[in-house]
Enzyme design. Sequence first.
Site, PDB file in Angstrom:
ATOM      1  N   ARG A  80       5.056  -1.749   9.082  1.00 57.26           N
ATOM      2  CA  ARG A  80       4.291  -2.387   8.130  1.00 57.26           C
ATOM      3  C   ARG A  80       5.036  -1.906   6.910  1.00 57.26           C
ATOM      4  O   ARG A  80       5.097  -0.543   6.401  1.00 57.26           O
ATOM      5  CB  ARG A  80       2.935  -1.901   7.982  1.00 57.26           C
ATOM      6  CG  ARG A  80       2.013  -2.362   6.904  1.00 57.26           C
ATOM      7  CD  ARG A  80       0.510  -2.119   7.142  1.00 57.26           C
ATOM      8  NE  ARG A  80      -0.079  -2.423   5.688  1.00 57.26           N
ATOM      9  CZ  ARG A  80      -0.843  -1.994   5.025  1.00 57.26           C
ATOM     10  NH1 ARG A  80      -0.764  -0.676   4.933  1.00 57.26           N
ATOM     11  NH2 ARG A  80      -0.917  -2.377   3.716  1.00 57.26           N
ATOM     12  N   HIS A 125       1.241  -4.323  -2.828  1.00 60.82           N
ATOM     13  CA  HIS A 125       0.910  -2.957  -2.487  1.00 60.82           C
ATOM     14  C   HIS A 125       1.010  -2.036  -3.999  1.00 60.82           C
ATOM     15  O   HIS A 125       1.524  -1.277  -3.827  1.00 60.82           O
ATOM     16  CB  HIS A 125       1.591  -2.082  -1.420  1.00 60.82           C
ATOM     17  CG  HIS A 125       0.872  -0.824  -0.832  1.00 60.82           C
ATOM     18  ND1 HIS A 125       0.768  -0.891   0.495  1.00 60.82           N
ATOM     19  CD2 HIS A 125       0.331   0.343  -1.255  1.00 60.82           C
ATOM     20  CE1 HIS A 125      -0.021   0.277   0.717  1.00 60.82           C
ATOM     21  NE2 HIS A 125      -0.013   0.957  -0.335  1.00 60.82           N
ATOM     22  N   ASN A 170      -2.766  -5.148   0.040  1.00 65.66           N
ATOM     23  CA  ASN A 170      -3.442  -3.692   0.286  1.00 65.66           C
ATOM     24  C   ASN A 170      -4.768  -3.186  -0.510  1.00 65.66           C
ATOM     25  O   ASN A 170      -4.547  -3.154  -1.576  1.00 65.66           O
ATOM     26  CB  ASN A 170      -2.451  -2.629   0.262  1.00 65.66           C
ATOM     27  CG  ASN A 170      -2.693  -1.473   0.974  1.00 65.66           C
ATOM     28  OD1 ASN A 170      -3.180  -1.266   2.034  1.00 65.66           O
ATOM     29  ND2 ASN A 170      -2.782  -0.625   0.030  1.00 65.66           N
ATOM     30  N   GLU A 171      -5.638  -2.890   0.193  1.00 70.56           N
ATOM     31  CA  GLU A 171      -7.010  -2.271  -0.630  1.00 70.56           C
ATOM     32  C   GLU A 171      -7.220  -2.815  -1.802  1.00 70.56           C
ATOM     33  O   GLU A 171      -7.221  -1.650  -2.772  1.00 70.56           O
ATOM     34  CB  GLU A 171      -6.541  -0.833  -0.383  1.00 70.56           C
ATOM     35  CG  GLU A 171      -6.330  -0.012   0.973  1.00 70.56           C
ATOM     36  CD  GLU A 171      -6.312   1.511   0.819  1.00 70.56           C
ATOM     37  OE1 GLU A 171      -5.988   1.967  -0.295  1.00 70.56           O
ATOM     38  OE2 GLU A 171      -6.119   2.269   1.791  1.00 70.56           O
ATOM     39  N   ASN A 311      -7.554   0.203   6.874  1.00 69.67           N
ATOM     40  CA  ASN A 311      -7.218   1.712   6.553  1.00 69.67           C
ATOM     41  C   ASN A 311      -8.280   2.544   6.734  1.00 69.67           C
ATOM     42  O   ASN A 311      -9.249   2.364   5.944  1.00 69.67           O
ATOM     43  CB  ASN A 311      -6.415   1.636   5.369  1.00 69.67           C
ATOM     44  CG  ASN A 311      -5.243   0.608   4.986  1.00 69.67           C
ATOM     45  OD1 ASN A 311      -4.754   0.222   5.996  1.00 69.67           O
ATOM     46  ND2 ASN A 311      -4.583   0.582   3.809  1.00 69.67           N
ATOM     47  N   TYR A 313      -9.331   6.430   6.903  1.00 70.21           N
ATOM     48  CA  TYR A 313      -8.985   7.853   6.796  1.00 70.21           C
ATOM     49  C   TYR A 313     -10.054   8.751   7.082  1.00 70.21           C
ATOM     50  O   TYR A 313      -9.838   9.838   7.584  1.00 70.21           O
ATOM     51  CB  TYR A 313      -8.592   8.256   5.182  1.00 70.21           C
ATOM     52  CG  TYR A 313      -6.939   7.656   5.137  1.00 70.21           C
ATOM     53  CD1 TYR A 313      -5.911   8.184   5.512  1.00 70.21           C
ATOM     54  CD2 TYR A 313      -6.984   6.199   4.474  1.00 70.21           C
ATOM     55  CE1 TYR A 313      -4.642   7.865   5.275  1.00 70.21           C
ATOM     56  CE2 TYR A 313      -5.354   5.746   4.594  1.00 70.21           C
ATOM     57  CZ  TYR A 313      -4.426   6.570   4.999  1.00 70.21           C
ATOM     58  OH  TYR A 313      -3.187   6.109   4.770  1.00 70.21           O
ATOM     59  N   GLU A 378      -3.283   1.381   8.661  1.00 74.21           N
ATOM     60  CA  GLU A 378      -3.200   2.787   8.056  1.00 74.21           C
ATOM     61  C   GLU A 378      -4.175   3.765   8.691  1.00 74.21           C
ATOM     62  O   GLU A 378      -5.283   3.393   8.717  1.00 74.21           O
ATOM     63  CB  GLU A 378      -3.184   2.948   6.669  1.00 74.21           C
ATOM     64  CG  GLU A 378      -2.118   2.228   5.892  1.00 74.21           C
ATOM     65  CD  GLU A 378      -2.398   2.642   4.355  1.00 74.21           C
ATOM     66  OE1 GLU A 378      -2.875   3.481   3.818  1.00 74.21           O
ATOM     67  OE2 GLU A 378      -1.695   1.681   3.584  1.00 74.21           O
ATOM     68  N   TRP A 421       0.075   6.044   9.234  1.00 76.69           N
ATOM     69  CA  TRP A 421       0.560   6.574   7.686  1.00 76.69           C
ATOM     70  C   TRP A 421       0.928   7.973   7.666  1.00 76.69           C
ATOM     71  O   TRP A 421      -0.044   8.560   7.717  1.00 76.69           O
ATOM     72  CB  TRP A 421      -0.538   6.121   6.539  1.00 76.69           C
ATOM     73  CG  TRP A 421      -0.049   6.199   5.395  1.00 76.69           C
ATOM     74  CD1 TRP A 421       0.072   7.232   4.579  1.00 76.69           C
ATOM     75  CD2 TRP A 421       0.722   5.303   4.486  1.00 76.69           C
ATOM     76  NE1 TRP A 421       0.538   7.059   3.496  1.00 76.69           N
ATOM     77  CE2 TRP A 421       0.974   5.920   3.289  1.00 76.69           C
ATOM     78  CE3 TRP A 421       1.002   3.685   4.598  1.00 76.69           C
ATOM     79  CZ2 TRP A 421       1.701   5.298   2.336  1.00 76.69           C
ATOM     80  CZ3 TRP A 421       1.592   3.351   3.577  1.00 76.69           C
ATOM     81  CH2 TRP A 421       2.141   4.029   2.325  1.00 76.69           C
ATOM     82  N   TRP A 429       0.962   8.408  -5.089  1.00 81.83           N
ATOM     83  CA  TRP A 429       0.484   7.969  -6.272  1.00 81.83           C
ATOM     84  C   TRP A 429      -0.014   8.989  -7.298  1.00 81.83           C
ATOM     85  O   TRP A 429       1.269   9.693  -7.462  1.00 81.83           O
ATOM     86  CB  TRP A 429      -0.655   7.032  -5.907  1.00 81.83           C
ATOM     87  CG  TRP A 429      -0.565   6.056  -4.770  1.00 81.83           C
ATOM     88  CD1 TRP A 429      -1.001   5.931  -3.489  1.00 81.83           C
ATOM     89  CD2 TRP A 429       0.259   4.858  -4.804  1.00 81.83           C
ATOM     90  NE1 TRP A 429      -0.340   4.967  -2.974  1.00 81.83           N
ATOM     91  CE2 TRP A 429       0.362   4.040  -3.782  1.00 81.83           C
ATOM     92  CE3 TRP A 429       0.951   4.395  -6.009  1.00 81.83           C
ATOM     93  CZ2 TRP A 429       0.932   3.054  -3.756  1.00 81.83           C
ATOM     94  CZ3 TRP A 429       1.901   3.280  -5.957  1.00 81.83           C
ATOM     95  CH2 TRP A 429       1.784   2.432  -4.737  1.00 81.83           C
TER      96      TRP A 429
HETATM   97  C1  GBH Z   1      -4.117   4.123   1.144  1.00 82.94           C
HETATM   98  O1  GBH Z   1      -5.120   4.516   0.267  1.00 82.94           O
HETATM   99  C2  GBH Z   1      -2.916   3.701   0.540  1.00 82.94           C
HETATM  100  O2  GBH Z   1      -2.816   2.324   0.945  1.00 82.94           O
HETATM  101  C3  GBH Z   1      -1.635   4.307   0.690  1.00 82.94           C
HETATM  102  O3  GBH Z   1      -0.763   3.670  -0.384  1.00 82.94           O
HETATM  103  C4  GBH Z   1      -1.736   6.027   0.460  1.00 82.94           C
HETATM  104  O4  GBH Z   1      -0.749   6.427   0.526  1.00 82.94           O
HETATM  105  C5  GBH Z   1      -2.860   6.195   1.394  1.00 82.94           C
HETATM  106  O5  GBH Z   1      -3.832   5.127   1.648  1.00 82.94           O
HETATM  107  C6  GBH Z   1      -3.176   7.637   1.306  1.00 82.94           C
HETATM  108  O6  GBH Z   1      -3.873   7.680   0.247  1.00 82.94           O
HETATM  109  O7  GBH Z   1      -7.563  12.276  -4.708  1.00 82.94           O
HETATM  110  O8  GBH Z   1      -9.773  12.226  -5.117  1.00 82.94           O
HETATM  111  O9  GBH Z   1      -8.063  11.303  -6.594  1.00 82.94           O
HETATM  112  C7  GBH Z   1      -6.392   5.312   0.755  1.00 82.94           C
HETATM  113  C8  GBH Z   1      -7.285   5.340  -0.164  1.00 82.94           C
HETATM  114  C9  GBH Z   1      -6.465   6.263  -2.226  1.00 82.94           C
HETATM  115  C10 GBH Z   1      -8.336   7.121  -1.118  1.00 82.94           C
HETATM  116  C11 GBH Z   1      -6.357   7.514  -3.062  1.00 82.94           C
HETATM  117  C12 GBH Z   1      -8.277   8.307  -1.892  1.00 82.94           C
HETATM  118  C13 GBH Z   1      -7.516   9.518  -4.123  1.00 82.94           C
HETATM  119  C14 GBH Z   1      -8.673  10.000  -4.376  1.00 82.94           C
HETATM  120  N1  GBH Z   1      -7.026   6.481  -1.009  1.00 82.94           N
HETATM  121  N2  GBH Z   1      -7.614   8.183  -3.521  1.00 82.94           N
HETATM  122  S1  GBH Z   1      -8.308  11.500  -5.244  1.00 82.94           S
END
Ligand code: GBH
Length: 469
Positions: A80, A125, A170-171, A311, A313, A378, A421, A429
Amino acid sequence: MAEGTHSFPSDFVWGTATASYQIEGAWDQDGKGLSIWDVFTHDASLMQDKGASGDVACDSYNKYPEDIALMKDLGVSSYRMSLAWPRIIPDPISGEVNEKGVAFYNRVIDALLDAGIEPSVTLYHWDLPLVLEEKVGGWASEDIIPYFLKYADVCFDRFGDRVKFWITFNEPDIFIDHGYVLDWHAPGRADFKDIGPYPVSFNVVRAHGKAYRLYDEKYRPTQKGRIGITLNCDWSQPKDPSNPADVEARLRYFQIKIGLFTNPIFVNGDYPEELKERISSRSEPGKSRLPTFTEEEKAYLKGSSDFFGLNYYTTRLVASKPMEDTPGYLGDKSYEGQTDPSWPRAVSNWLYSVPWGLRKLLGTIKNDFGDPDIYITENGFTTQPGVLHDPDRIQYLREHLTELSKAINEDKCRVRGYYLWSLIDNFEWHQGYKERFGIYSIDFSDPARPRTPKDSVAFYRQVVQSGKV
Ligand code: GBH
């Protein structure tokens, strides 16, 4: 429990996932235009990891053959990846295609197919061409929709002879929240803090629906691929299931987080009734902050995804937090997402390991959204930079895959594939390089960006090759 007792179907798709801005680097090479992330990182004021950027990242623009060799060695059947829009159409207002950008993705796609790996391609993305933010207003303006369609059309036309699995967005739930309601992600505007994400998600979901119809009508008859959307969703568990206020808060959480997409796409072309009522009753009379779809829009939105890309987590315990008197978005929510101290934690402060949440979420998707084909697009865990012995990641993966196997075999959820992932450590990010999701480690201080396997590589290889966990 003994190892290797939880099985997966023989045609199950095993993969790894990455995204363009997080791995490619080459931010100004071969005619690429600027994206909103190039300026967000170079400005650095809103970045937690100051100075970190995707300028070089994993240098996969140049090192993609190495990445593909790693995947071949793992034995995965699918990869992906995402396309960088500003590489393909650097200035969407002029609309000219950058042939060098197209040639790069042709090389990647051909090398994947040569290695026996199917490309699963995400169109968006998060690396929006800067021009569209500055001159058109980004996703906050519906004028962006035709530009997205033009880009999608170019991608289907140029790559669709070989790409048979497309993800539009994506998301969207996350990039709208982090980039328009909060200022954590590009474009860092936060101007929807009070109104809520609704006007932005209204534009994105319609862009998705129209791209789906474009593929369906113009390309599917000859290219015969599938196209859908990927959403991020934590499982939401009522904090006290015997308290009706928590049960309602949990539903609000689910509907506000992903119902803005799932209901139009997988249910009936429209927003959930409870949400429509709640937001309009908390808006100025006759001017709901939640926009209204036309009948024509409902018709093209309904059923506009061939699968549910998920996705997953983590999980939250959702408690009611009465804030009815607070105007705007905060009051719409009136909930609080909590965690349990017993849940194992990753390096990322938001990431707690809750494997049973995945199984519950899959059951809800099956029941609420018409028993769709599901791909886990993911799932993964963070460790500290440089760590090669990652038993906590292995445990996270083993437990999540075990729950996934039960969801497939016992609950009959139609989960068709799983993408870990991530293949390699990459640019996370606003957290930059402080948190590492890869099963291969990358030394970002070395210009050669060497890839080194973590212990989880051997674990995942064994799962992929045996089809068991
Ligand atoms: C995904 O986001 C994304 O699709 C991917 O690009 C990313 O690398 C991966 O997952 C891991 O994050 O730290 O409290 O500021 C998942 C959603 C995005 C949720 C980032 C948490 C940060 C919150 N996540 N977000 S914070």
